[in-house]
Scaffold this motif. Sequence first.
Motif, PDB file in Angstrom:
ATOM      1  N   SER A 174       0.814  -1.235   0.000  1.00  0.00           N
ATOM      2  CA  SER A 174       0.000   0.000   0.000  1.00  0.00           C
ATOM      3  C   SER A 174       0.838   1.270   0.000  1.00  0.00           C
ATOM      4  O   SER A 174       0.408   2.306   0.512  1.00  0.00           O
ATOM      5  CB  SER A 174      -0.987  -0.007   1.165  1.00  0.00           C
ATOM      6  N   ILE A 175       2.054   1.193  -0.589  1.00  0.00           N
ATOM      7  CA  ILE A 175       2.856   2.409  -0.791  1.00  0.00           C
ATOM      8  C   ILE A 175       2.066   3.371  -1.661  1.00  0.00           C
ATOM      9  O   ILE A 175       2.092   4.583  -1.479  1.00  0.00           O
ATOM     10  CB  ILE A 175       4.207   2.069  -1.455  1.00  0.00           C
ATOM     11  N   LYS A 176       1.335   2.803  -2.635  1.00  0.00           N
ATOM     12  CA  LYS A 176       0.501   3.576  -3.541  1.00  0.00           C
ATOM     13  C   LYS A 176      -0.699   2.707  -3.895  1.00  0.00           C
ATOM     14  O   LYS A 176      -0.581   1.492  -3.996  1.00  0.00           O
ATOM     15  CB  LYS A 176       1.309   3.950  -4.790  1.00  0.00           C
ATOM     16  N   VAL A 177      -1.852   3.326  -4.092  1.00  0.00           N
ATOM     17  CA  VAL A 177      -3.049   2.574  -4.472  1.00  0.00           C
ATOM     18  C   VAL A 177      -3.387   2.865  -5.927  1.00  0.00           C
ATOM     19  O   VAL A 177      -3.032   3.920  -6.441  1.00  0.00           O
ATOM     20  CB  VAL A 177      -4.253   2.921  -3.549  1.00  0.00           C
ATOM     21  N   PRO A 178      -4.024   1.920  -6.609  1.00  0.00           N
ATOM     22  CA  PRO A 178      -4.510   0.641  -6.108  1.00  0.00           C
ATOM     23  C   PRO A 178      -3.352  -0.333  -5.852  1.00  0.00           C
ATOM     24  O   PRO A 178      -2.273  -0.182  -6.391  1.00  0.00           O
ATOM     25  CB  PRO A 178      -5.410   0.122  -7.228  1.00  0.00           C
ATOM     26  N   ASN A 179      -3.631  -1.325  -5.017  1.00  0.00           N
ATOM     27  CA  ASN A 179      -2.626  -2.324  -4.656  1.00  0.00           C
ATOM     28  C   ASN A 179      -3.262  -3.713  -4.766  1.00  0.00           C
ATOM     29  O   ASN A 179      -3.477  -4.372  -3.754  1.00  0.00           O
ATOM     30  CB  ASN A 179      -2.106  -2.055  -3.239  1.00  0.00           C
ATOM     31  N   PRO A 180      -3.575  -4.171  -5.995  1.00  0.00           N
ATOM     32  CA  PRO A 180      -4.255  -5.459  -6.121  1.00  0.00           C
ATOM     33  C   PRO A 180      -3.359  -6.654  -5.809  1.00  0.00           C
ATOM     34  O   PRO A 180      -3.843  -7.716  -5.458  1.00  0.00           O
ATOM     35  CB  PRO A 180      -4.709  -5.486  -7.578  1.00  0.00           C
ATOM     36  N   GLY A 181      -2.041  -6.486  -5.945  1.00  0.00           N
ATOM     37  CA  GLY A 181      -1.122  -7.593  -5.703  1.00  0.00           C
ATOM     38  C   GLY A 181      -1.264  -8.689  -6.747  1.00  0.00           C
ATOM     39  O   GLY A 181      -2.153  -8.666  -7.587  1.00  0.00           O
ATOM     40  N   MET A 182      -0.341  -9.635  -6.697  1.00  0.00           N
ATOM     41  CA  MET A 182      -0.358 -10.800  -7.591  1.00  0.00           C
ATOM     42  C   MET A 182       0.033 -12.014  -6.772  1.00  0.00           C
ATOM     43  O   MET A 182       0.958 -11.954  -5.960  1.00  0.00           O
ATOM     44  CB  MET A 182       0.655 -10.649  -8.729  1.00  0.00           C
ATOM     45  N   ASN A 183      -0.664 -13.116  -6.985  1.00  0.00           N
ATOM     46  CA  ASN A 183      -0.340 -14.387  -6.346  1.00  0.00           C
ATOM     47  C   ASN A 183       0.073 -15.385  -7.410  1.00  0.00           C
ATOM     48  O   ASN A 183      -0.565 -15.459  -8.467  1.00  0.00           O
ATOM     49  CB  ASN A 183      -1.544 -14.946  -5.576  1.00  0.00           C
ATOM     50  N   PHE A 184       1.123 -16.155  -7.125  1.00  0.00           N
ATOM     51  CA  PHE A 184       1.581 -17.203  -8.034  1.00  0.00           C
ATOM     52  C   PHE A 184       1.773 -18.507  -7.264  1.00  0.00           C
ATOM     53  O   PHE A 184       2.391 -18.505  -6.198  1.00  0.00           O
ATOM     54  CB  PHE A 184       2.936 -16.843  -8.672  1.00  0.00           C
ATOM     55  N   TRP A 185       1.245 -19.592  -7.796  1.00  0.00           N
ATOM     56  CA  TRP A 185       1.617 -20.935  -7.344  1.00  0.00           C
ATOM     57  C   TRP A 185       2.764 -21.352  -8.233  1.00  0.00           C
ATOM     58  O   TRP A 185       2.634 -21.332  -9.463  1.00  0.00           O
ATOM     59  CB  TRP A 185       0.454 -21.909  -7.494  1.00  0.00           C
ATOM     60  N   GLN A 186       3.900 -21.724  -7.650  1.00  0.00           N
ATOM     61  CA  GLN A 186       5.094 -22.029  -8.430  1.00  0.00           C
ATOM     62  C   GLN A 186       5.646 -23.416  -8.124  1.00  0.00           C
ATOM     63  O   GLN A 186       5.710 -23.830  -6.957  1.00  0.00           O
ATOM     64  CB  GLN A 186       6.203 -21.016  -8.123  1.00  0.00           C
ATOM     65  N   LEU A 187       6.086 -24.090  -9.164  1.00  0.00           N
ATOM     66  CA  LEU A 187       6.840 -25.330  -9.050  1.00  0.00           C
ATOM     67  C   LEU A 187       8.307 -24.961  -9.231  1.00  0.00           C
ATOM     68  O   LEU A 187       8.654 -24.214 -10.159  1.00  0.00           O
ATOM     69  CB  LEU A 187       6.391 -26.321 -10.123  1.00  0.00           C
ATOM     70  N   VAL A 188       9.166 -25.458  -8.334  1.00  0.00           N
ATOM     71  CA  VAL A 188      10.583 -25.077  -8.338  1.00  0.00           C
ATOM     72  C   VAL A 188      11.443 -26.329  -8.416  1.00  0.00           C
ATOM     73  O   VAL A 188      11.273 -27.261  -7.632  1.00  0.00           O
ATOM     74  CB  VAL A 188      10.943 -24.299  -7.045  1.00  0.00           C
ATOM     75  N   TYR A 189      12.375 -26.356  -9.391  1.00  0.00           N
ATOM     76  CA  TYR A 189      13.400 -27.397  -9.431  1.00  0.00           C
ATOM     77  C   TYR A 189      14.757 -26.711  -9.301  1.00  0.00           C
ATOM     78  O   TYR A 189      15.058 -25.768 -10.032  1.00  0.00           O
ATOM     79  CB  TYR A 189      13.375 -28.216 -10.723  1.00  0.00           C
ATOM     80  N   ARG A 190      15.573 -27.182  -8.354  1.00  0.00           N
ATOM     81  CA  ARG A 190      16.876 -26.572  -8.087  1.00  0.00           C
ATOM     82  C   ARG A 190      17.971 -27.606  -8.195  1.00  0.00           C
ATOM     83  O   ARG A 190      17.822 -28.744  -7.778  1.00  0.00           O
ATOM     84  CB  ARG A 190      16.863 -25.969  -6.664  1.00  0.00           C
ATOM     85  N   TYR A 191      19.102 -27.186  -8.774  1.00  0.00           N
ATOM     86  CA  TYR A 191      20.288 -28.042  -8.872  1.00  0.00           C
ATOM     87  C   TYR A 191      21.455 -27.281  -8.266  1.00  0.00           C
ATOM     88  O   TYR A 191      21.718 -26.134  -8.613  1.00  0.00           O
ATOM     89  CB  TYR A 191      20.600 -28.391 -10.326  1.00  0.00           C
ATOM     90  N   ARG A 192      22.155 -27.921  -7.331  1.00  0.00           N
ATOM     91  CA  ARG A 192      23.315 -27.314  -6.681  1.00  0.00           C
ATOM     92  C   ARG A 192      24.596 -27.810  -7.312  1.00  0.00           C
ATOM     93  O   ARG A 192      24.783 -29.001  -7.464  1.00  0.00           O
ATOM     94  CB  ARG A 192      23.333 -27.615  -5.175  1.00  0.00           C
ATOM     95  N   PHE A 193      25.473 -26.891  -7.674  1.00  0.00           N
ATOM     96  CA  PHE A 193      26.739 -27.225  -8.340  1.00  0.00           C
ATOM     97  C   PHE A 193      27.780 -27.660  -7.333  1.00  0.00           C
ATOM     98  O   PHE A 193      27.771 -27.287  -6.212  1.00  0.00           O
ATOM     99  CB  PHE A 193      27.261 -26.024  -9.136  1.00  0.00           C
TER     100      PHE A 193
END
Length: 193
Positions: A174-193
């Motif tokens: 709410s720094i500035k309005v409107p503030n509808p926001g966004m929601n994401f459902w995310q699938l994450v695959y990570r590989y560590r080197f």
Amino acid sequence: MLFHRFNISHPRSPRWAVGAALALAAALGLTAPAAQAAQGLDLALTAGNGKYHVHKYGLVLGWTRPDPLWQGTQWRLMLRHEGELAQWRVPDAPNVLELGYSPVLRFERPLAGSGTVFFLEGSIGVRLLSRTRVAGHELSTAFQFSDQLGLGWQWGEQGRHTLGLRLQHLSNASIKVPNPGMNFWQLVYRYRF
């Protein structure tokens, strides 16, 4: 292709975001203390769906602090640092580029004898968006906060592979309005080197 619809040569494209992404990747690599760098960087691919039929695809460069912040008998608390570059595919509108950083607190439980780790994680980070108008809705500011909750599994030699599910909420608090926001459902695959 991940950034198929983003045309970097277009005169109105946010070239600053590409330069900022490269600077962020360099800073993440150069500012990791030697002990953290010894554990190795990891790279994650993310894919998610949000409201207004927006799809998000991203690359996350990260590392985990080698020593737990807290160690119990079965659980431990770890700290991760993640830099993200993502693209939102917006129907019938220009795509949005997202650049951000998140410190992630991960509550982990190694499963005895299996080499597998179950985790719950949460984060409050910051994001910068290339556009504030998304699918006919105004987000008001390019600067956004990113709240994330997730869970997943880590497996393989020295925990090289991770698969997780995250719920991400972006909002300008709410720094500035409107503030509808966004929601994401995310699938994450990570590989560590």
